[in-house]
Design a protein around this motif. Structure first.
Motif, short mmCIF file in Angstrom:
data_model
loop_
_atom_site.label_atom_id
_atom_site.label_comp_id
_atom_site.label_asym_id
_atom_site.label_seq_id
_atom_site.Cartn_x
_atom_site.Cartn_y
_atom_site.Cartn_z
N CYS A 160 -3.96 4.24 2.89
CA CYS A 160 -3.86 5.67 2.58
C CYS A 160 -2.49 6.22 2.99
N LEU A 161 -2.00 5.83 4.17
CA LEU A 161 -0.69 6.29 4.63
C LEU A 161 0.43 5.80 3.70
N ALA A 162 0.34 4.55 3.27
CA ALA A 162 1.36 4.00 2.37
C ALA A 162 1.35 4.73 1.03
N VAL A 163 0.16 4.98 0.50
CA VAL A 163 0.06 5.70 -0.78
C VAL A 163 0.60 7.13 -0.64
N SER A 164 0.30 7.78 0.47
CA SER A 164 0.78 9.15 0.68
C SER A 164 2.30 9.20 0.80
N PHE A 165 2.89 8.24 1.52
CA PHE A 165 4.34 8.21 1.65
C PHE A 165 5.01 7.95 0.29
N ALA A 166 4.46 7.03 -0.48
CA ALA A 166 5.01 6.77 -1.81
C ALA A 166 4.87 8.00 -2.71
N PHE A 167 3.77 8.72 -2.56
CA PHE A 167 3.57 9.94 -3.34
C PHE A 167 4.66 10.97 -3.04
N PHE A 210 -1.39 0.34 -7.14
CA PHE A 210 -2.18 -0.90 -7.15
C PHE A 210 -1.56 -1.94 -6.22
N PHE A 211 -0.23 -2.05 -6.24
CA PHE A 211 0.44 -3.02 -5.38
C PHE A 211 0.39 -2.60 -3.92
N LEU A 212 0.43 -1.28 -3.66
CA LEU A 212 0.28 -0.81 -2.29
C LEU A 212 -1.12 -1.11 -1.77
N TYR A 213 -2.13 -0.92 -2.62
CA TYR A 213 -3.50 -1.26 -2.23
C TYR A 213 -3.59 -2.75 -1.87
N SER A 214 -2.95 -3.59 -2.70
CA SER A 214 -3.03 -5.03 -2.47
C SER A 214 -2.30 -5.45 -1.20
N LEU A 215 -1.17 -4.82 -0.90
CA LEU A 215 -0.37 -5.22 0.26
C LEU A 215 -0.97 -4.73 1.57
#
Length: 256
Positions: A160-167, A210-215
């Protein structure tokens, strides 16, 4: 947008129907996908801070209702775009363009721009920031021992943190350009190209998830591998069973 910037073929310039429909559909999907990330972040915050409410609130049914409601609200928010665009013929080149008529320019630059920036950038960014701050504070203080020990909760929170930062990194430049574009000393062509690059960056935010979810998500990777294994096993079973079924059916026809 790729054929538009690459070869000059724009979908919204092809017909009146396309001119009126392309923008609202485009903005509806973009706004809804942005708020899906917000909803996912809020769900993670509830799981970490209020684990007792997780089983009651974080259910597939509620997730479906939330996503459907966000999609409807995004459509309502962009419903006015069905009426502000129109086909205009350039008197010099006789080219047909889908653009905003002069009578709607003041509304688009003053009111519509502010509504878009507030609802699709400022509010989502604030909600995502506050929820992530609450998640990090809860995990650092170790208030929820069971939640911290749960590897699925930890990995999903990191995801969640990675997705938020990318957003924030991918979406912010386009929205900043929204604000400064009316007063930016640039030609119309340079504005279109700059805006095109920033919009592609905004789209990259959704493609990279999708790649952030996988990593970052160990549970997500396990489920993904299990999904591919089921598909491969199903294909192998189909390949082995169907020829035999055809042979048995042929034998049945010969006997009868």
């Amino acid at each position: 947008m790729y054929p538009g910037y690459g070869w000059g073929w724009w979908l919204d310039d092809t017909s009146t129907v396309a001119c009126h429909a392309t923008w609202p559909v485009h903005h509806t999907l973009v706004n809804a996908s942005t708020w899906f990330i917000v909803a996912f972040t809020v769900e993670r915050c509830v799981v970490v801070r209020f684990p007792l409410l997780k089983l009651r609130l974080c259910t597939p049914r509620n997730a479906g209702l939330c996503c459907g409601s966000l999609l409807v609200l995004a459509f309502v928010k962009n419903f006015d775009l069905f009426f502000v665009n129109d086909i205009v013929i350039d008197t010099d080149s006789e080219n047909v363009h889908c653009t905003v008529p002069l009578r709607y320019l003041d509304y688009m630059n003053k009111y519509r721009l502010k509504i878009t920036v507030i609802t699709t950038w400022i509010i989502p960014t604030c909600v995502v920031f506050v929820c992530n701050w609450a998640i990090i504070r809860t995990l650092r203080r170790d208030l929820m021992q069971t939640a911290v020990r749960d590897s699925i909760v930890r990995h999903t929170t990191v995801m969640c943190l990675a997705v938020s930062f990318a957003f924030f990194v991918c979406v912010s430049p386009a929205n900043v350009f929204y604000v400064v574009m009316p007063n930016w000393p640039m030609s119309l062509q340079n504005q279109r190209y700059t805006f095109g690059y920033l919009v592609v960056l905004r789209y990259a935010n959704h493609a990279v998830n999708f790649f952030l979810y996988s990593l970052t998500g160990a549970h997500f990777r396990c489920e993904l591998v299990a999904l591919f294994r089921r598909c491969i096993q199903r294909e192998n079973v189909s390949t082995a069973v169907f020829p035999r079924a055809r042979r048995d059916f042929g034998t049945y026809l010969e006997m009868h």
